[in-house]
Design an enzyme around this catalytic site. Structure first.
Site, PDB file in Angstrom:
ATOM      1  N   ASP A   1       3.803  11.813  16.492  1.00  0.00           N
ATOM      2  CA  ASP A   1       4.016  11.962  15.053  1.00  0.00           C
ATOM      3  C   ASP A   1       2.695  12.285  14.353  1.00  0.00           C
ATOM      4  O   ASP A   1       2.362  11.692  13.330  1.00  0.00           O
ATOM      5  CB  ASP A   1       4.616  10.655  14.513  1.00  0.00           C
ATOM      6  CG  ASP A   1       5.305  10.847  13.173  1.00  0.00           C
ATOM      7  OD1 ASP A   1       5.573  11.997  12.811  1.00  0.00           O
ATOM      8  OD2 ASP A   1       5.570   9.839  12.494  1.00  0.00           O
TER       9      ASP A   1
ATOM     10  N   ILE B   1       0.849  -1.193   0.000  1.00  0.00           N
ATOM     11  CA  ILE B   1       0.000   0.000   0.000  1.00  0.00           C
ATOM     12  C   ILE B   1       0.882   1.239   0.000  1.00  0.00           C
ATOM     13  O   ILE B   1       0.641   2.203  -0.700  1.00  0.00           O
ATOM     14  CB  ILE B   1      -0.906   0.036   1.255  1.00  0.00           C
ATOM     15  CG1 ILE B   1      -1.831  -1.167   1.281  1.00  0.00           C
ATOM     16  CG2 ILE B   1      -1.711   1.325   1.299  1.00  0.00           C
ATOM     17  CD1 ILE B   1      -2.678  -1.270   2.534  1.00  0.00           C
ATOM     18  N   GLY B   2       1.878   1.179   0.793  1.00  0.00           N
ATOM     19  CA  GLY B   2       2.747   2.355   0.851  1.00  0.00           C
ATOM     20  C   GLY B   2       3.992   2.064   1.650  1.00  0.00           C
ATOM     21  O   GLY B   2       4.099   1.061   2.342  1.00  0.00           O
ATOM     22  N   ARG B   3       4.918   2.956   1.488  1.00  0.00           N
ATOM     23  CA  ARG B   3       6.178   2.791   2.197  1.00  0.00           C
ATOM     24  C   ARG B   3       6.426   4.074   2.981  1.00  0.00           C
ATOM     25  O   ARG B   3       6.257   5.166   2.461  1.00  0.00           O
ATOM     26  CB  ARG B   3       7.301   2.599   1.177  1.00  0.00           C
ATOM     27  CG  ARG B   3       8.557   1.994   1.725  1.00  0.00           C
ATOM     28  CD  ARG B   3       9.599   1.964   0.646  1.00  0.00           C
ATOM     29  NE  ARG B   3       9.333   0.969  -0.386  1.00  0.00           N
ATOM     30  CZ  ARG B   3       9.584  -0.326  -0.249  1.00  0.00           C
ATOM     31  NH1 ARG B   3      10.081  -0.795   0.868  1.00  0.00           N
ATOM     32  NH2 ARG B   3       9.335  -1.162  -1.229  1.00  0.00           N
ATOM     33  N   GLY B   4       6.772   3.902   4.219  1.00  0.00           N
ATOM     34  CA  GLY B   4       7.028   5.079   5.048  1.00  0.00           C
ATOM     35  C   GLY B   4       8.474   5.100   5.485  1.00  0.00           C
ATOM     36  O   GLY B   4       9.274   4.278   5.054  1.00  0.00           O
ATOM     37  N   ARG B   5       8.774   6.031   6.324  1.00  0.00           N
ATOM     38  CA  ARG B   5      10.140   6.198   6.784  1.00  0.00           C
ATOM     39  C   ARG B   5      10.597   4.993   7.613  1.00  0.00           C
ATOM     40  O   ARG B   5      11.764   4.650   7.611  1.00  0.00           O
ATOM     41  CB  ARG B   5      10.179   7.501   7.605  1.00  0.00           C
ATOM     42  CG  ARG B   5      11.366   7.752   8.460  1.00  0.00           C
ATOM     43  CD  ARG B   5      12.550   8.198   7.660  1.00  0.00           C
ATOM     44  NE  ARG B   5      13.653   8.519   8.546  1.00  0.00           N
ATOM     45  CZ  ARG B   5      14.488   7.617   9.044  1.00  0.00           C
ATOM     46  NH1 ARG B   5      14.354   6.354   8.737  1.00  0.00           N
ATOM     47  NH2 ARG B   5      15.467   7.991   9.844  1.00  0.00           N
ATOM     48  N   PHE B   6       9.663   4.374   8.329  1.00  0.00           N
ATOM     49  CA  PHE B   6      10.082   3.305   9.233  1.00  0.00           C
ATOM     50  C   PHE B   6       9.582   1.917   8.831  1.00  0.00           C
ATOM     51  O   PHE B   6       9.608   0.987   9.626  1.00  0.00           O
ATOM     52  CB  PHE B   6       9.623   3.596  10.669  1.00  0.00           C
ATOM     53  CG  PHE B   6      10.065   4.940  11.148  1.00  0.00           C
ATOM     54  CD1 PHE B   6      11.405   5.280  11.122  1.00  0.00           C
ATOM     55  CD2 PHE B   6       9.155   5.880  11.592  1.00  0.00           C
ATOM     56  CE1 PHE B   6      11.837   6.532  11.532  1.00  0.00           C
ATOM     57  CE2 PHE B   6       9.572   7.132  12.009  1.00  0.00           C
ATOM     58  CZ  PHE B   6      10.916   7.453  11.974  1.00  0.00           C
ATOM     59  N   GLY B   7       9.098   1.789   7.642  1.00  0.00           N
ATOM     60  CA  GLY B   7       8.647   0.476   7.214  1.00  0.00           C
ATOM     61  C   GLY B   7       7.697   0.569   6.053  1.00  0.00           C
ATOM     62  O   GLY B   7       7.606   1.603   5.395  1.00  0.00           O
ATOM     63  N   LYS B   8       7.002  -0.523   5.826  1.00  0.00           N
ATOM     64  CA  LYS B   8       6.066  -0.492   4.703  1.00  0.00           C
ATOM     65  C   LYS B   8       4.732  -1.062   5.138  1.00  0.00           C
ATOM     66  O   LYS B   8       4.650  -1.800   6.131  1.00  0.00           O
ATOM     67  CB  LYS B   8       6.632  -1.273   3.511  1.00  0.00           C
ATOM     68  CG  LYS B   8       6.951  -2.709   3.807  1.00  0.00           C
ATOM     69  CD  LYS B   8       7.633  -3.371   2.637  1.00  0.00           C
ATOM     70  CE  LYS B   8       8.135  -4.744   3.052  1.00  0.00           C
ATOM     71  NZ  LYS B   8       8.972  -5.381   2.072  1.00  0.00           N
TER      72      LYS B   8
END
Ligand SMILES: Nc1ncnc2c1ncn2[C@@H]1O[C@H](COP(=O)(O)OP(=O)(O)OP(=O)(O)O)[C@@H](O)[C@H]1O
Length: 763
Positions: A592, A475-482
Site C-alpha cells: 500500500d 490525528i487522522g482517520r484512514g480506511r482501516f482505522g484511526k
C-alpha cells in the site's frame, strides 16, 4: 424444502460422479490426438456433455473450483499447476474461457508448466470451449462435421437445465449470435434483456500453393510446429490469421469471431481518441502499431512466434463467444474484467461482477466536528474510569487522559499465544500473492521458535497504559482505522485498527497478529518505528513513534502544494527506496505504498508506514455487491496486474489475496515519483472505476508537461512497465536516482528553429 435441497445435492453428487466416470474412460493423450476415430469422438462428446451438465446445476464457488480441478487434473496439471491457475483467478470454466490463448500461454509460462503440459492445457481448452459453445448454442446451431452432436449421455435434470434459446441474427453475412447465459447454474437471460451481441465469424481457411517457410511457427491448436515446404499440411484463416494443421482444423471450431484483442484494440483507440492526450508510447499508438500486437500486452505475454509482422489482424487466437453472458453468478475474475465492454450500453450493475466499482471511503482526514466528538468521547471515558477505578485511571496532567489499568485485561494480553503456525503459513503464502516466500522469510525465533511467546510479550503494550491527549486525540482517520496522539514514555502515534473484516470475533486476534508481524522485526531509519501492539477485547492496534513533521507526503504535495526542488525530490525518493528495499529484503511487501503512507519527519527525512496491512479481506469490507470501498486515489497506485485481479465475488474465507509482489510495490513507487515530479495525481480526474479499467487495458496516465530530465521520465516509465518483470527493483531505482544529474540541464534556446522533440516521445 428440505427434500428439494437433498434432491439437488443428489443431482450434484451424481453429476460429479458421472463426470469422473467419463474422464476415466480415456486419457487426455488419446483425446488430444489430431486424427481421432469415431470411438474417441464419442468419448469426447461424453466428457463434454458431462462437463456441460455440471455447469448447469447451480454450483457454488467451491463446487465450481472442484470441477475445474477435476478437469485440470485430467488434462495433466499437477496440484501446484492448478493452484497457480487458481491464484491467477482461473477458478472455473468461465474464467478459463475469458482469457485468450496467448494469455493462457503466458499464465502457463509463469506457472512454469512444462512444454507438454502447457500444450495439453492450451489444446484442451480450445476443444472444451468449442464443445461448450456448441452446447450453449443448442442443437439447432450445430454443424455436423465441425461441432459434436448433442448429449450422448442421459441429461441430468436440474432446476436450471432448461434448454437455452439462442436467437440468431444475420447481419451482412456475419453471424451475430445473441449471447446466452454462460453462467453456471443461472437462468439464461431473456433475449429481450440487454444481452450482448457476440460476433461469430466463420474462419476463412486458405491453403497456399506457394512454398512456405515457417520454421518456428506452431499450430494454434496443437502447439506443434507447422513445418514447411510445398505440402499443404497447414492452413491459415484469412480473418483471424490462425494457422493450424489441416488435421487440426476440424477441432478449432468454426468461429474466429472478433477476438478480445481486436476489441481491446478498438476500445484502446476509442479511449485514446476521447482522451486526446494518451501517453505516446510508440507501442501503444494504434496508428503505428500492427494489428498483430494486441492493444493490451498482457504482462509477460510472450510474443507469439507465429505472428506475421505485416499482417493486419491479430495473431492471438480467437476464443469465440467470450464476451457475452450473464455474469451475475459467475466467478469473473482477472480476465473477464478485461473483456471489452461497451461502456455506454449497459449499466455497471449488470457487469458489476466483472469490473469492481471503487467507492472512495469517507473520512480521509478528521473533520473538526470529528475531533471534537472524539475529544468528548475520550473525556467521558476518562471520567467514567476515574469514577470507577481504584485510582489507576487518574487524570495526571492537563490535557492528558490516563486510561484505566485493568489488571485482568493485562493478563489476558500477556497470555496471548503466539500466532498459530497455520496462520503464519497462510500469511507467508499470501504475502506475495501466492508465490511462496521462503519459509525463513520470517525470523523464526520471534514467530515460531521457542522464544516466540516471549517475543510477542516483549512487544505487547497495555492499551490502558497509553495516555491520550484530550484536546486533540485524533490525528487522522484512514480506511482501516484511526490514528490517535498518545503518550507512552514519550509522544507516540497510536494506530487503532478496525478488525470488522474478520466476522468471526475469536479469529480477530490471530489475524491481527499476523498483520502486525511485519512490523515486529523492522528497524530502519525510513520505516516508522514500531513500539508495540495492543489487543484488548475489541481494541486492536499498534503504537508507533510519532512523526514530528505532522504531515504526509500527500499533504505536502496535494494539500499544501509545496513545490519540491530536484534535490529534495531525489532525497525523498532515495529514502523511500531504501525503506522499501529494506522491507523487501526482509520479505515484507508494502502492498500500500502511497504518498499518504510516507510521513515527512523533517525536510531531510521521511518514514514509511502502513505496510503489510492491506489485504483483499480488508478491502472487501464492508461488503458491497459490486465493488470495494477504497481510499482516495488508491486505484492510481495499483499495478495493472492487481487491477486485473480485482474481483467482486471475494469471500472472506478464501485464502487468496491480491497478487501483491515486489514489482507491484515498484509500480506504486512510480506513482509516488509521478506525484513528486508533477505535483498531481495520475488519472486525477478519472473515476476510479475507469482508472482500473484503463489499467487493465495497459493504459498509462498522461504525463503533464513538466520540467524534468529524460532520465527521470525513463525512471517513471520503467516503474510503470505493464510487464512486472520489466520493472526495476528498488535497488536499481536507488542507483538510478544516485546517477541522476545533480542539476536540471539548462535548455538553451537555439538561435535557429529546430524540430522540438516532444517530451512524450521520449517514452
Ligand atoms: N506515526 C505517525 N505519526 C504521525 N501521524 C501519523 C502517523 N501514522 C499516521 N499518521 C497520520 O494519521 C492519519 C491517518 O493515517 P492512516 O494511515 O490511518 O490513514 P491514511 O493513510 O491517511 O488514509 P488511508 O490509508 O485510508 O488512505 C494520516 O493523516 C497520517 O498522516
Amino acid at each position: 424444502m428440505h427434500e428439494t435441497t437433498t434432491d439437488t445435492d443428489n443431482v450434484k453428487t451424481e453429476a460429479v460422479r458421472h463426470l469422473k466416470e467419463c474422464l476415466k474412460l480415456t486419457s487426455i493423450n488419446r483425446f488430444l490426438t489430431a486424427t481421432y476415430d469415431e470411438e474417441a469422438k464419442n468419448l469426447e462428446r461424453q466428457i463434454f456433455n458431462a462437463v456441460h451438465q455440471m455447469t448447469r446445476i447451480g454450483l457454488n464457488d467451491r463446487e465450481r473450483r472442484e470441477i475445474n480441478a477435476i478437469w485440470f487434473t485430467f488434462v495433466g496439471l499437477s496440484a501446484q499447476n492448478i493452484r497457480h491457475l487458481e491464484i491467477c483467478s482461473i477458478t472455473d470454466f468461465n474464467s478459463l474461457f475469458g482469457i485468450t490463448n496467448q494469455e493462457l500461454r503466458s499464465l502457463a509460462d509463469r506457472g512454469r508448466l512444462d512444454v507438454e503440459t502447457k500444450r495439453k492445457l492450451l489444446q484442451s481448452t480450445v476443444i472444451l470451449q468449442n464443445h461448450w459453445n456448441a452446447l450453449q448454442q443448442g442443437p439447432q446451431k450445430r454443424e455436423p462435421t465441425e461441432i459434436p452432436p448433442g448429449p450422448s449421455t442421459p441429461a441430468i435434470l436440474t432446476p436450471n437445465s432448461q434448454p437455452l434459446t439462442v436467437p440468431q441474427l444475420s447481419v451482412t453475412g456475419v453471424k451475430m449470435i445473441q449471447s446466452s447465459s454462460m453462467g453456471f447454474g443461472t437462468t439464461p437471460k431473456s433475449p429481450k434483456t440487454s444481452s450482448r451481441l457476440v460476433h461469430a465469424i466463420p474462419h476463412k481457411w486458405h491453403r497456399s500453393t506457394k512454398f512456405r517457410f515457417n520454421g518456428d511457427a506452431v499450430c494454434h491448436f496443437c502447439q506443434r510446429p507447422l513445418g514447411f515446404g510445398f505440402l499443404n499440411a497447414w492452413e491459415k484463416c484469412r480473418s483471424c490469421k490462425w494457422k493450424v494443421h489441416t488435421q487440426c482444423k476440424g477441432r478449432v471450431g468454426d468461429s474466429c469471431g472478433l477476438t478480445p484483442d481486436h476489441l481491446r484494440f478498438l476500445f484502446d483507440k476509442l479511449i485514446q481518441e476521447n482522451n486526446g492526450g494518451m501517453w505516446k508510447d510508440p507501442q501503444s499508438v494504434p496508428g503505428s502499431r500492427s494489428m498483430n500486437e494486441p492493444a493490451f500486452q498482457f504482462p509477460d505475454a510472450a510474443i507469439d512466434s507465429s505472428s506475421s509482422t505485416n499482417s493486419s489482424a491479430p495473431s492471438t487466437p480467437a476464443l469465440p463467444n467470450i464476451i457475452g453472458g450473464n455474469t451475475s453468478s459467475l466467478t469473473a475474475p482477472y480476465r473477464s474484467e478485461r473483456r471489452f465492454l461497451f461502456p455506454d450500453t449497459e449499466s455497471y450493475s449488470v457487469h458489476g461482477s466483472r469490473l469492481p466499482i471503487l467507492v472512495i471511503s469517507e473520512g480521509d482526514h478528521p473533520t473538526s466536528s470529528e475531533i471534537q466528538e472524539e475529544s468528548v468521547y475520550q473525556a467521558r471515558v476518562a471520567e467514567d474510569e476515574a469514577a470507577t477505578s481504584s485510582g489507576a485511571g487518574n487524570i495526571e496532567s492537563e490535557g492528558t487522559i490516563v486510561g484505566n489499568q485493568d489488571s485482568v485485561g493485562s493478563q489476558e494480553v500477556e497470555a496471548e499465544a503466539a500466532p498459530n503456525p497455520d496462520v503464519v503459513d497462510k500469511f507467508n503464502k499470501r504475502a506475495d500473492g501466492g508465490f511462496t516466500w521462503e519459509r525463513h522469510a520470517w525470523n523464526m525465533s520471534t514467530i515460531r521458535g521457542p522464544n516466540a511467546q516471549a517475543s510477542w510479550n516483549e512487544v505487547t503494550i497495555q492499551f490502558e497504559s497509553i495516555e491520550f491527549n484530550r484536546q486533540a486525540p485524533i490525528i487522522g482517520r484512514g480506511r482501516f482505522g484511526k490514528v490517535l496522539r498518545g503518550f507512552h514514555y514519550g509522544d507516540v502515534a497510536v494506530k487503532v485498527y478496525d478488525m470488522n473484516h474478520i466476522s468471526d470475533e475469536s479469529k480477530r486476534a490471530e489475524e491481527f497478529k499476523v498483520e502486525v508481524s511485519a512490523y515486529k522485526n523492522t528497524r530502519h531509519d525510513n520505516i516508522a518505528l514500531f513500539l508495540g501492539y495492543f489487543m484488548s477485547e475489541d481494541k486492536y492496534g499498534m503504537v508507533m513513534s510519532l512523526s514530528r513533521g505532522n504531515q504526509s507526503l500527500y499533504t505536502m504535495l496535494h494539500v499544501v502544494r509545496e513545490k519540491l526542488d530536484l534535490a529534495t525530490t531525489r532525497k525523498i525518493a532515495q529514502q523511500i527506496c531504501q525503506g522499501v528495499s529494506y522491507l523487501h529484503t526482509k520479505k515484507i511487501l508494502h502492498k500500500d505504498l502511497r504518498t499518504k503512507n510516507i510521513l515527512i519527519e523533517s525536510k531531510s527525512k521521511v518514514v514509511i508506514t502502513d505496510f503489510g496491512i492491506l489485504s483483499m479481506k480488508r478491502l472487501a469490507h464492508p461488503r458491497r455487491t459490486y465493488g470495494y470501498m477504497t481510499s482516495k486515489f488508491w486505484a492510481s497506485y495499483i499495478s495493472p496486474e492487481l487491477a486485473m485481479s480485482l474481483r467482486t465475488d471475494f469471500d472472506e474465507y478464501e485464502s487468496d489475496d491480491l497478487p501483491f509482489t515486489e514489482q507491484s510495490d515498484v509500480y506504486a513507487f512510480g506513482t509516488v515519483w509521478f506525484e513528486m515530479l508533477t505535483g498531481s495525481m495520475p488519472f486525477a480526474k478519472d473515476h476510479p472505476h475507469r482508472v482500473i479499467h484503463a489499467k487493465s487495458l495497459g493504459i498509462r496516465a498522461c504525463l503533464p508537461n513538466v520540467k524534468c530530465t529524460q532520465e527521470m521520465k525513463e525512471l517513471l516509465a520503467s516503474c510503470w512497465n505493464t510487464n512486472p518483470r520489466d520493472r526495476p527493483t528498488f535497488t536499481d531505482i536507488s542507483s538510478k536516482l544516485t546517477s541522476l544529474p545533480k542539476k536540471q540541464r539548462v535548455n538553451r534556446s537555439p538561435s535557429f528553429p529546430v524540430m522540438m522533440k516532444s517530451y512524450e516521445s521520449t517514452f
